[in-house]
Design a protein around this motif. Structure first.
Motif, PDB file in Angstrom:
ATOM      1  N   GLU A 130       0.825  -1.201   0.000  1.00  0.00           N
ATOM      2  CA  GLU A 130       0.000   0.000   0.000  1.00  0.00           C
ATOM      3  C   GLU A 130       0.860   1.252   0.000  1.00  0.00           C
ATOM      4  N   ASN A 131       1.870   1.294   0.842  1.00  0.00           N
ATOM      5  CA  ASN A 131       2.738   2.458   0.918  1.00  0.00           C
ATOM      6  C   ASN A 131       3.479   2.693  -0.400  1.00  0.00           C
ATOM      7  N   ARG A 132       3.943   1.630  -1.016  1.00  0.00           N
ATOM      8  CA  ARG A 132       4.702   1.767  -2.253  1.00  0.00           C
ATOM      9  C   ARG A 132       3.808   2.095  -3.449  1.00  0.00           C
ATOM     10  N   MET A 133       2.565   1.639  -3.423  1.00  0.00           N
ATOM     11  CA  MET A 133       1.636   1.936  -4.527  1.00  0.00           C
ATOM     12  C   MET A 133       1.033   3.328  -4.391  1.00  0.00           C
ATOM     13  N   ASP A 134       1.152   3.926  -3.203  1.00  0.00           N
ATOM     14  CA  ASP A 134       0.615   5.270  -2.967  1.00  0.00           C
ATOM     15  C   ASP A 134      -0.899   5.317  -3.121  1.00  0.00           C
ATOM     16  N   LYS A 135      -1.556   4.247  -2.698  1.00  0.00           N
ATOM     17  CA  LYS A 135      -3.024   4.192  -2.745  1.00  0.00           C
ATOM     18  C   LYS A 135      -3.499   3.165  -1.726  1.00  0.00           C
ATOM     19  N   SER A 136      -4.734   3.318  -1.288  1.00  0.00           N
ATOM     20  CA  SER A 136      -5.292   2.418  -0.290  1.00  0.00           C
ATOM     21  C   SER A 136      -5.626   1.063  -0.903  1.00  0.00           C
ATOM     22  N   ILE A 137      -5.162  -0.015  -0.262  1.00  0.00           N
ATOM     23  CA  ILE A 137      -5.531  -1.366  -0.700  1.00  0.00           C
ATOM     24  C   ILE A 137      -5.927  -2.262   0.479  1.00  0.00           C
ATOM     25  N   MET A 138      -5.703  -1.807   1.728  1.00  0.00           N
ATOM     26  CA  MET A 138      -5.904  -2.689   2.871  1.00  0.00           C
ATOM     27  C   MET A 138      -7.357  -3.110   3.052  1.00  0.00           C
ATOM     28  N   SER A 139      -8.294  -2.215   2.774  1.00  0.00           N
ATOM     29  CA  SER A 139      -9.702  -2.585   2.895  1.00  0.00           C
ATOM     30  C   SER A 139     -10.050  -3.702   1.920  1.00  0.00           C
ATOM     31  N   GLY A 140      -9.568  -3.576   0.688  1.00  0.00           N
ATOM     32  CA  GLY A 140      -9.815  -4.613  -0.298  1.00  0.00           C
ATOM     33  C   GLY A 140      -9.174  -5.934   0.075  1.00  0.00           C
ATOM     34  N   LEU A 141      -7.977  -5.877   0.672  1.00  0.00           N
ATOM     35  CA  LEU A 141      -7.325  -7.115   1.104  1.00  0.00           C
ATOM     36  C   LEU A 141      -8.163  -7.824   2.168  1.00  0.00           C
ATOM     37  N   HIS A 142      -8.694  -7.064   3.104  1.00  0.00           N
ATOM     38  CA  HIS A 142      -9.544  -7.677   4.131  1.00  0.00           C
ATOM     39  C   HIS A 142     -10.882  -8.132   3.534  1.00  0.00           C
ATOM     40  N   GLY A 143     -11.303  -7.461   2.460  1.00  0.00           N
ATOM     41  CA  GLY A 143     -12.467  -7.953   1.737  1.00  0.00           C
ATOM     42  C   GLY A 143     -12.194  -9.309   1.104  1.00  0.00           C
ATOM     43  N   MET A 144     -10.965  -9.500   0.604  1.00  0.00           N
ATOM     44  CA  MET A 144     -10.582 -10.808   0.060  1.00  0.00           C
ATOM     45  C   MET A 144     -10.568 -11.867   1.168  1.00  0.00           C
ATOM     46  N   TRP A 145     -10.159 -11.470   2.375  1.00  0.00           N
ATOM     47  CA  TRP A 145     -10.224 -12.415   3.497  1.00  0.00           C
ATOM     48  C   TRP A 145     -11.671 -12.858   3.725  1.00  0.00           C
ATOM     49  N   SER A 146     -12.595 -11.893   3.709  1.00  0.00           N
ATOM     50  CA  SER A 146     -14.011 -12.227   3.898  1.00  0.00           C
ATOM     51  C   SER A 146     -14.512 -13.131   2.784  1.00  0.00           C
ATOM     52  N   ALA A 147     -14.078 -12.857   1.551  1.00  0.00           N
ATOM     53  CA  ALA A 147     -14.484 -13.698   0.420  1.00  0.00           C
ATOM     54  C   ALA A 147     -13.944 -15.110   0.588  1.00  0.00           C
ATOM     55  N   GLY A 148     -12.695 -15.221   1.035  1.00  0.00           N
ATOM     56  CA  GLY A 148     -12.129 -16.543   1.279  1.00  0.00           C
ATOM     57  C   GLY A 148     -12.873 -17.290   2.368  1.00  0.00           C
ATOM     58  N   ALA A 149     -13.256 -16.561   3.429  1.00  0.00           N
ATOM     59  CA  ALA A 149     -14.012 -17.192   4.511  1.00  0.00           C
ATOM     60  C   ALA A 149     -15.364 -17.690   4.018  1.00  0.00           C
ATOM     61  N   LEU A 150     -16.001 -16.915   3.143  1.00  0.00           N
ATOM     62  CA  LEU A 150     -17.281 -17.344   2.582  1.00  0.00           C
ATOM     63  C   LEU A 150     -17.116 -18.601   1.734  1.00  0.00           C
ATOM     64  N   ILE A 151     -16.045 -18.657   0.923  1.00  0.00           N
ATOM     65  CA  ILE A 151     -15.796 -19.834   0.089  1.00  0.00           C
ATOM     66  C   ILE A 151     -15.503 -21.055   0.954  1.00  0.00           C
ATOM     67  N   GLY A 152     -14.650 -20.847   1.975  1.00  0.00           N
ATOM     68  CA  GLY A 152     -14.336 -21.958   2.862  1.00  0.00           C
ATOM     69  C   GLY A 152     -15.551 -22.467   3.611  1.00  0.00           C
ATOM     70  N   SER A 153     -16.407 -21.550   4.052  1.00  0.00           N
ATOM     71  CA  SER A 153     -17.602 -21.970   4.788  1.00  0.00           C
ATOM     72  C   SER A 153     -18.614 -22.637   3.863  1.00  0.00           C
ATOM     73  N   ALA A 154     -18.686 -22.183   2.616  1.00  0.00           N
ATOM     74  CA  ALA A 154     -19.591 -22.827   1.657  1.00  0.00           C
ATOM     75  C   ALA A 154     -19.156 -24.262   1.389  1.00  0.00           C
ATOM     76  N   ALA A 155     -17.847 -24.467   1.193  1.00  0.00           N
ATOM     77  CA  ALA A 155     -17.340 -25.819   0.979  1.00  0.00           C
ATOM     78  C   ALA A 155     -17.558 -26.679   2.219  1.00  0.00           C
ATOM     79  N   GLY A 156     -17.358 -26.078   3.402  1.00  0.00           N
ATOM     80  CA  GLY A 156     -17.579 -26.820   4.628  1.00  0.00           C
ATOM     81  C   GLY A 156     -19.038 -27.181   4.843  1.00  0.00           C
ATOM     82  N   THR A 157     -19.930 -26.267   4.470  1.00  0.00           N
ATOM     83  CA  THR A 157     -21.367 -26.548   4.577  1.00  0.00           C
ATOM     84  C   THR A 157     -21.747 -27.723   3.681  1.00  0.00           C
ATOM     85  N   LEU A 158     -21.200 -27.734   2.467  1.00  0.00           N
ATOM     86  CA  LEU A 158     -21.472 -28.853   1.549  1.00  0.00           C
ATOM     87  C   LEU A 158     -20.929 -30.154   2.121  1.00  0.00           C
ATOM     88  N   ALA A 159     -19.707 -30.113   2.666  1.00  0.00           N
ATOM     89  CA  ALA A 159     -19.121 -31.319   3.244  1.00  0.00           C
ATOM     90  C   ALA A 159     -19.957 -31.830   4.414  1.00  0.00           C
TER      91      ALA A 159
END
Length: 404
Positions: A130-159
């Motif tokens: 983020e510092n080197r790109m000179d733009k905000s990216i941390m919110s999006g990165l944590h959004g990717m964490w949430s997306a990963g959690a949703l995918i993992g929970s969906a697979a777990g629900t199916l299992a």
């Protein structure tokens, strides 16, 4: 740390790589959460014993996170993240193997310790990109964490729906996520200490700046933990809603959080972190008030959705501010992470304790007060670096450099 200059293409690649790492980290959490009932039955533990065991991930994380800076200094940021993330993904198999309460507590302690150290390492690298790109990216990165959690929970629900053994499910998930994580780590910034950099202490208390920033994160994570664990109960017990409607309130909360995090970087670049958190705190406060005064399910669900919207970007911005708050980014990030993990640990139980002593409505009065704290104390995020617009004045520090 070496001050290597990266071109735009390399930084873009590093951004996508660390985003994938965030998604992998979230997928492990989602995979585990869906199989907790199976793990409880396999270990033959009561609800109270399970509650005790589930405290051990936060304990392990809180104790291990300060060590992440030392690991990164010794092996370099890329190798450290690759190793720590692999330990975290492989630790997914341990809880399902536990045959009793003692082994389950030990397994969850290791699970939490590896989660915490990899969490610090990936957030430190995210802040550096983020510092080197000179733009905000941390919110999006944590959004990717949430997306990963949703995918993992969906697979777990199916299992779980298919009745699969959680030991097999988690073994397969661990192998797949480890391979994806190792491949993604090849693209992150390869930051290494120079000969002049002194090794950090193996364990150090967080700096004062991290305590102030962590207080903001504490408020946000407390509201998040309370809403995630108690929103459905609130609609069922206070408003006499059906099970389906009650569950939908939790879904609405998590959905607004995920959307706000993914879209949050553009807002932060436009208005800066302080104003973004102040306005978010107002949304969260309004949401808490709607929950407290609601007389029907629709109003309460709107309140929980506003809570999710208001607190979504706070934790990512706390990590970003910690990484720019001084010469010790990993130590500061570890301090903020420890505080937020602690908040997530105590929030559900404290809400229940207050509810037993008074009422669940009173519990969410407390949540509302803490939500307003985001607006009142957002100024602590004005540590250094970006404030309004997308300009960063942070030094060209590499991660980690936790010198005292």
């Amino acid at each position: 740390m070496s001050a290597v200059v990266y071109d735009k293409r390399e930084l873009k690649r590093a951004r996508y790589a660390v985003a994938t790492v965030f998604a992998v980290h979230g997928a492990v959490t989602g995979s585990f959460a869906t199989r907790v009932p199976w793990i409880q039955d396999h270990a033959s533990v009561s609800a109270g014993q399970l509650g005790l065991a589930l405290a051990f991930p936060a304990i392990g994380a809180s104790l291990a996170m300060p060590l992440a800076g030392s690991v990164s200094h010794r092996f370099g940021a890329r190798a450290a993240l690759r190793g720590l993330l692999s330990l975290w993904t492989l630790a997914l198999v341990l809880p399902a193997l536990a045959p009793n309460l003692l082994t389950l507590c030990v397994a969850l302690f290791v699970y939490g310790a590896t989660a915490g150290m990899s969490d610090v390492a990936m957030n430190a690298l995210g802040v550096e990109v983020e510092n080197r790109m000179d733009k905000s990216i941390m919110s999006g990165l944590h959004g990717m964490w949430s997306a990963g959690a949703l995918i993992g929970s969906a697979a777990g629900t199916l299992a779980a729906h298919l009745g699969s053994d959680a030991r097999l499910h988690h073994a397969l998930a661990a192998v797949a996520l480890t391979l994806i994580g190792v491949a993604a780590c090849q693209g992150v910034l390869d930051l290494r200490p120079t000969e002049d950099d002194e090794p950090p202490p193996r364990f150090a208390l967080p700096p004062r700046s991290a305590l102030l920033i962590g207080a903001i994160g504490f408020c946000a994570v407390f509201a998040e933990g309370a809403s995630l664990d108690w929103s459905a109960v609130y609609l069922r017990d206070v408003l006499d809603s059906s099970a389906g409607v009650a569950a939908a309130s939790t879904t609405g909360f998590t959905l607004t959080m995920a959307i706000a995090r993914i879209a949050g970087d553009a807002v932060v670049d436009r208005f800066g972190p302080v104003r973004t958190v102040r306005v978010g705190g107002l949304f969260a406060t309004l949401g808490g008030l709607l929950v407290v005064v609601s007389g029907n399910a629709a109003v309460a669900m709107t309140g929980f959705a506003l809570l999710g919207l208001g607190i979504a970007v706070v934790v990512p911005l706390c990590f970003a501010a910690a990484g720019r708050s001084g010469p010790n980014p990993s130590q500061a990030i570890a301090g903020v992470a420890t505080i937020t993990y602690t908040s997530g640990l105590i929030a559900p139980s404290l809400i229940g304790t207050v509810a037993d002593a008074t009422s669940l409505v009173t519990s969410f009065v407390l949540v509302t007060v803490l939500a307003f704290g985001l607006t009142a104390f957002a100024g602590v995020l004005r540590a250094s670096g970006r404030q309004s617009g997308g300009k960063v004045s942070a030094p060209d520090a590499t991660v980690p450099d936790p010198r005292p």
